[in-house]
Each structure stands twice: as structure tokens, then as C-alpha cells.
Design an enzyme around this catalytic site. Structure first.
Site, short mmCIF file in Angstrom:
data_model
loop_
_atom_site.label_atom_id
_atom_site.label_comp_id
_atom_site.label_asym_id
_atom_site.label_seq_id
_atom_site.Cartn_x
_atom_site.Cartn_y
_atom_site.Cartn_z
CD GLU A 66 30.37 10.53 -27.72
OE1 GLU A 66 29.67 10.79 -28.73
OE2 GLU A 66 30.49 11.32 -26.76
CD GLU A 97 25.49 10.52 -21.97
OE1 GLU A 97 26.65 10.30 -22.35
OE2 GLU A 97 25.05 11.67 -21.73
O1 KIV Z 1 32.14 13.64 -21.41
C1 KIV Z 1 31.58 13.09 -20.45
O2 KIV Z 1 31.51 13.61 -19.32
C2 KIV Z 1 31.00 11.77 -20.68
C3 KIV Z 1 30.18 11.19 -19.57
C4 KIV Z 1 28.85 11.82 -19.55
C5 KIV Z 1 30.11 9.72 -19.66
O3 KIV Z 1 31.17 11.21 -21.72
#
Ligand code: KIV
Length: 287
Positions: A115, A182
């Protein structure tokens, strides 16, 4: 041969949408691959939907490796992305590369996800230089929930939207092969998808992304603590499991489970001998 990052890039170029789903274990990974999913994310959402934490923050590297291995064992064709958990790539770049490498070497994933935007570009570059394909993740980045002050839509002002576009460009330039977007307005996701050449995979980011990702438990109606607005349940497994389990409880209680057909038996001569020795005569037929 598994789906490669090159195959995913070609899907974008052909205008073919990319369906991605999360999975955390052997059985569900096997089923979603049978259904035609080309790319599976072992997300750190595992913390909430499998391990019962209240966010993704507590998830550890060892937990991720453990679940990635199970998903890899359950699949042959799907590209498996391993999510790097909170603080496994933030403190220094060498440690970040080592941790990303663990998801490939020990877990068996084909790529990793992390991220963050421009501030992660150097980290992404180092991973890519080491041969580790990286998927970025922008918009609502759940590991930063304490910083963001909750799970809310990101990039709603023109300033925030332009910054997100800059982040997307920086990740592409650093060598990321795809980006999760997201909880961002669909107009912004459309602009980003148009402006970068790598695939965008949306969750709560509208229909114009190059692909979509859903959390497995949301898609099959298994996680009932919280259902986000952007999730669509294609089944109601929570109700099906509750119903199956309550029938089982009833049938164990009234003695209709197990039946003779679901039980094993001994020869009559052995039963007679046992009855002589123990003084207990049995009520089921011998076979
Ligand atoms: O951890 C996860 O499931 C994610 C998705 C929501 C993209 O990062």
C-alpha cells in the site's frame, strides 16, 4: 504454467476485464480457480475475515506466508499475489525486499502487493530490481486506517484526486505491474485507468477500472460482521452453513445421524464373541 504479469498487462491492452478475488486457504482457492479466476490475492483482509482481528494492522509475515502456501497448494494456473502486512515494508528498503522475497520463496506467490504512493516508489523500484513483481494499492489503504481516521472514500477533492493520479504514475514509473484502487470515486478511477498503462483493479472504484477485486467472504455471503456498500454477494453461504449446522445439531440430538449406511460394522461371529466377553449386547446389525 500460471498466469503471468505479462498476461495481465495484455488483458488490459485487449480491453479484457480482469476478475480478481481474495482467497486464504487450499479449498476455496481450488474452487475459485475452477471457476476461471486468473488472479488470486491472499489479502491481509485475512486478519478480519479469517482471523477475527478488527483491522489488518495485527497481521504478521508468518500468518501471510502460512496462508499463501495453502492457496498456492490449491492452485495451478492462477497468479497468486501475496499481500505484505503492515510494517513489513515501511522501516527500511532492505527489510522490505527481504520480506517481499519471503512471500515468493517461502510462500510460493508470484508477486506481492503493498500500500502507498510516491513515498513507496523507491521500495517498489528495489523490489522490482530484485525480480519481485509488485502490485500497488492506492485510495483507501486499510493498513493506514488509524491515520486516515476510518474507512472512507478517498480522492474526493480535485487536489486529492490529482495527488492520487501522481501516486499512480509514480508507482507505474517505479515498475509496479498493476494497481488496486480502493474506495475512490468512479470518475477518478476512470481517469487513472486511462492515464496509466498498467492494469487498475478496483474495489469500490466503479466499473471503469481494468479489473475488479472482491473479498471472497463478501462475494459468497460468508462474512456478516460488516458488508460494504460496494460488495455484491453472489451467494448466501452464511445462511447455508447455519442451516446445515442446525439440521446436524437436530439429527445428532434425535439419533437420526449417523445412519447404518454412514457407520461401519463387524461380522456377526465377532459381535457374538464380544457380547460373551463384555456382557453388552449391541443394537445395530452386523455386516
Ligand atoms: O487485503 C485485501 O483483501 C485487499 C483487497 C481489499 C484489495 O487489499
Amino acid at each position: 504454467m500460471r498466469v503471468t504479469i505479462r498476461d495481465l498487462g495484455e488483458m488490459k491492452r485487449r480491453g479484457e476485464k480482469i476478475p480478481m478475488i481474495t482467497a486464504y486457504d487450499y479449498t476455496s482457492a481450488k474452487i475459485v480457480e475452477e471457476a476461471g479466476i486468473p488472479i488470486i490475492l491472499v489479502g491481509d483482509s485475512l486478519g478480519q475475515v479469517v482471523l477475527g482481528y478488527d483491522s489488518t494492522v495485527p497481521v504478521t509475515m508468518d500468518e501471510m506466508v502460512h496462508h499463501i502456501k495453502a492457496v498456492v497448494r490449491g492452485t495451478q494456473r492462477a497468479h497468486v499475489v501475496g499481500d505484505l502486512p503492515f510494517l513489513s515494508y515501511h522501516t527500511d528498503i532492505a527489510e522490505a525486499v527481504r520480506n517481499a522475497g519471503r512471500l515468493l520463496k517461502e510462500g510460493g506467490a508470484q508477486s506481492v502487493k503493498l500500500e502507498g504512493g510516491r513515498h513507496m516508489a523507491e521500495t517498489v523500484r528495489s523490489m522490482v530490481r530484485s525480480g519481485i513483481p509488485v502490485m500497488g494499492h492506492l485510495g483507501l489503504t486499510p493498513q493506514a486506517v488509524n491515520q486516515l481516521g476510518g474507512f472512507r472514500v478517498q480522492g474526493k477533492t480535485s487536489k486529492a484526486a490529482v495527488e492520487l493520479l501522481e501516486d499512480a504514475r509514480a508507482l507505474e514509473e517505479a515498475g509496479a505491474y498493476a494497481l488496486v484502487l480502493e474506495l475512490v470515486p468512479s470518475q477518478l478511477a476512470e481517469i487513472v485507468s486511462e492515464r496509466i498503462s498498467i492494469p487498475t483493479i478496483g474495489i469500490g472504484a466503479g466499473v471503469h477500472c481494468d479489473g475488479q477485486v472482491q473479498v471472497f467472504h463478501d462475494l459468497v455471503g460468508l462474512f456478516t460482521d460488516f458488508v460494504p456498500k460496494h460488495a455484491r454477494a453472489y451467494a448466501n453461504l452464511a445462511a447455508a452453513i447455519r442451516d446445515a449446522t442446525s439440521r446436524y445439531v437436530g439429527e445428532v440430538g434425535d439419533g437420526t445421524f449417523p445412519s447404518d449406511a454412514e457407520s461401519y460394522s463387524m461380522k456377526a461371529s465377532v459381535v457374538d464373541e464380544l457380547t460373551r466377553q463384555t456382557g453388552v449386547s449391541t443394537s445395530t446389525d452386523s455386516g
